[in-house]
Design a protein around this motif. Structure first.
Motif, PDB file in Angstrom:
ATOM      1  N   ILE A  71    -151.239  15.441  -1.603  1.00 45.44           N
ATOM      2  CA  ILE A  71    -150.535  16.152  -2.304  1.00 45.44           C
ATOM      3  C   ILE A  71    -151.223  16.628  -3.765  1.00 45.44           C
ATOM      4  O   ILE A  71    -151.051  15.401  -4.505  1.00 45.44           O
ATOM      5  N   ILE A  72    -151.726  17.665  -3.877  1.00 47.71           N
ATOM      6  CA  ILE A  72    -152.287  17.917  -5.486  1.00 47.71           C
ATOM      7  C   ILE A  72    -151.345  18.558  -6.138  1.00 47.71           C
ATOM      8  O   ILE A  72    -151.080  20.003  -5.774  1.00 47.71           O
ATOM      9  N   GLN A  73    -150.589  18.098  -7.260  1.00 42.63           N
ATOM     10  CA  GLN A  73    -149.878  18.771  -7.789  1.00 42.63           C
ATOM     11  C   GLN A  73    -150.296  19.919  -9.128  1.00 42.63           C
ATOM     12  O   GLN A  73    -151.312  19.623  -9.475  1.00 42.63           O
TER      13      GLN A  73
END
Length: 166
Positions: free
Chosen positions: A70-72
């Motif tokens: 997951i890339i915020q």
């Protein structure tokens, strides 16, 4: 083109390169000969590839990790920078330095004296700032000075060398 001139067109608008039909037969025979000699195109799909492609893709999907990376969009560091910049801007706009209004009553006497001394103002320039009513209200003639006060002022503010007559 205008509609009434369409019947006057004499050329079709398409042109052939010069000598196109001179070598046309030779080019056509070369293409036919090339297609007869080359039976394979160079690209080949393995046998049974399309039959097992769905199973192969499903195996790849199930073998990968169930927790994808997951890339915020907003990480803490950039959020901290934006918040600190907004706080600095809010403090600057609400600071009392920008909201203070300078009036004659808020000025210190020392500030005015320093300005007059440092700017080398002439007496005429200073006198032009006062009206006649202001000058009449100041009673300089009737003011009495103490000897001690006068002596301390002269000792502190006058240069004795200027008073000596040669």
């Amino acid at each position: 083109m205008k509609k009434h001139e369409l019947h006057n067109i004499k050329s079709p608008g398409f042109n052939l390169p010069e000598g196109y039909f001179d070598a046309f037969e030779e080019h056509l025979l070369n293409e036919i000969k090339l297609k007869q000699t080359v039976k394979r195109h160079g690209f080949k799909v393995p046998e049974g590839y399309l039959d097992a492609i769905e199973d192969h893709i499903m195996d790849k999907i199930s073998s990968t990790n169930n927790n994808p990376k997951i890339i915020q969009l907003f990480n803490r560091k950039s959020l901290l920078y934006a918040a600190s910049a907004a706080a600095c801007l809010a403090l600057l706009l609400n600071s009392p330095l920008l909201n203070t209004k300078i009036t004659w009553d808020s000025l210190d006497i020392e500030t005015v004296e320093n300005y007059i001394v440092n700017e080398n103002l002439e007496t005429y320039e200073i006198a032009s700032l006062f009206s006649e009513e202001d000058l009449e209200s100041v009673d300089i003639v009737n003011y009495t000075f103490n000897e001690e006060t006068l002596e301390t002022y002269l000792l502190n503010h006058l240069n004795i060398e200027n008073l000596i007559i040669e």
